[in-house]
Design an enzyme around this catalytic site. Structure first.
Site, mmCIF file in Angstrom:
data_model
loop_
_atom_site.group_PDB
_atom_site.id
_atom_site.type_symbol
_atom_site.label_atom_id
_atom_site.label_comp_id
_atom_site.label_asym_id
_atom_site.label_seq_id
_atom_site.Cartn_x
_atom_site.Cartn_y
_atom_site.Cartn_z
ATOM 1 N N TYR A 64 0.947 -15.884 -8.065
ATOM 2 C CA TYR A 64 1.580 -14.787 -8.482
ATOM 3 C C TYR A 64 1.590 -14.767 -9.932
ATOM 4 O O TYR A 64 2.585 -15.413 -10.589
ATOM 5 C CB TYR A 64 2.852 -14.572 -7.797
ATOM 6 N N PHE A 213 4.117 -7.588 3.458
ATOM 7 C CA PHE A 213 3.921 -6.221 3.714
ATOM 8 C C PHE A 213 4.724 -5.518 4.870
ATOM 9 O O PHE A 213 4.152 -4.580 5.566
ATOM 10 C CB PHE A 213 2.452 -5.654 3.877
ATOM 11 N N PRO A 214 6.205 -5.873 4.819
ATOM 12 C CA PRO A 214 6.726 -5.004 5.867
ATOM 13 C C PRO A 214 6.959 -3.685 5.895
ATOM 14 O O PRO A 214 7.389 -2.861 6.841
ATOM 15 C CB PRO A 214 8.304 -5.793 5.745
ATOM 16 N N GLY A 216 4.335 -1.737 4.600
ATOM 17 C CA GLY A 216 2.879 -1.446 4.426
ATOM 18 C C GLY A 216 2.224 -1.819 3.245
ATOM 19 O O GLY A 216 0.962 -1.656 3.279
ATOM 20 N N GLY A 217 2.700 -2.623 2.313
ATOM 21 C CA GLY A 217 1.996 -3.021 1.100
ATOM 22 C C GLY A 217 1.540 -1.828 0.394
ATOM 23 O O GLY A 217 2.537 -0.750 -0.115
ATOM 24 N N THR A 219 -0.284 0.600 0.827
ATOM 25 C CA THR A 219 -0.239 1.820 1.550
ATOM 26 C C THR A 219 0.878 1.948 2.157
ATOM 27 O O THR A 219 1.176 1.451 3.451
ATOM 28 C CB THR A 219 -1.595 1.864 2.425
ATOM 29 N N PRO A 220 2.106 2.679 1.840
ATOM 30 C CA PRO A 220 3.087 2.756 2.427
ATOM 31 C C PRO A 220 3.156 3.154 3.956
ATOM 32 O O PRO A 220 2.342 4.406 4.287
ATOM 33 C CB PRO A 220 4.176 3.452 1.378
#
Length: 295
Positions: A64, A213-214, A216-217, A219-220
């Protein structure tokens, strides 16, 4: 010990007890997880606020930035509270174009572990995940060679506990046949339920599952059912999605990320939302249509 200000209670993550509501540091780096953040003081403030509200599980990676989030974590929190577990990942790197190429040869893994030790300012890493697959998701392949390389680093005392991420259920079994793991980290949320059977099996064995991505990452999550439950509860779809994960299984640990203190507190409050049986039934149909098999 669990904090009364955080939802979900606690879970034994290997030899450590952590609050189930944690924090993911990915968003503390610059755009597309490359370079420094625009607001470094804000990033430091988020980490300090997380610990203040009771977060005891922070997730990061040497990739990161690269190295950026580790540096910020060290500046904000070192020396670390005894209750804090910092988990990191190895097995990938960043290229000049911002890609995520794999880096799983034994010598590459050693370099990443040593780099993580330096940037985090510790002598032993609390928890290291071996990242498999690629940026598109898990890929069927043996993880024996890279995982055995991490086991060797664990035996040297450079790593305390092991996990696997971006993996298939078969790779989880392969890793467990080589050495104990304390956690699996995969993409999972209301709309992506492919790991249902795996989550239940891990829960029975006392192994944590950490969904990345809880929400959606990039793309929400969007769903009429999700919006309907949120409206009924006077809340937001994102709060409902986090709360559902805590309801889903006791071994699920949340690591939602943010670069804003206010958003951190909103996530914690949202995850504490109480969902009724009718809400859970309605939400359950989003990612697992009636009649489909779990897993």
């Amino acid at each position: 010990m669990s904090s009364p200000s955080l939802p979900g209670g606690a879970w034994n993550l290997g030899d450590s007890t952590v609050n189930r509501f944690g924090y993911g540091a990915m968003q503390l780096a610059g755009p597309w997880v490359m370079g420094p953040p625009a607001d470094r003081e804000g990033a430091l403030a988020v980490l300090r606020a997380a610990v203040e509200i009771g977060v005891t599980h922070i997730d990061t990676s040497i990739a990161y930035g690269p190295r950026v989030t580790n540096d910020i974590i060290r500046e904000a929190l070192h020396p670390y509270p005894p209750s804090l577990l910092v988990a990191t990942k190895v097995g990938g790197r960043r290229d000049a174009q911002g890609g995520w190429p794999t880096a799983r040869r034994p010598e590459e893994l050693r370099e990443q572990v040593l780099d993580s030790l330096t940037t985090l300012g510790v002598e032993s890493l609390d928890l290291v995940y071996l990242r498999m697959g690629d940026a598109q998701g898990p890929r069927a392949a043996s993880l024996a060679e890279p995982f055995e390389a991490l086991v060797a680093l664990q035996k040297e005392g450079l790593v305390r506990q092991l996990g696997v991420t971006n993996v298939t259920a078969e790779q989880v079994d392969e890793a467990r046949a080589i050495a104990p793991i304390v956690s699996v980290q995969n993409m999972y949320n209301l709309a992506h339920r492919h790991d249902d059977a795996l989550i239940d099996r891990l829960a029975a064995d006392g192994i944590a599952y950490v969904p990345f991505f809880p929400l959606g990452g990039f793309t929400p999550l969007q769903s009429d059912a999700l919006s309907a439950v949120a409206a009924r509860r006077g809340s937001t779809p994102m709060a409902v999605a986090l709360a559902w994960l805590l309801h889903r299984s006791p071994n699920i640990l949340l690591i939602p990320g943010t670069s804003k203190v206010a958003h951190l507190r909103e996530n914690a409050a949202g995850a504490a939302l109480t969902l009724a049986a009718e809400d859970l039934d309605e939400l359950d149909r989003i990612g697992r249509p009636t009649g489909s098999a779990a897993g």
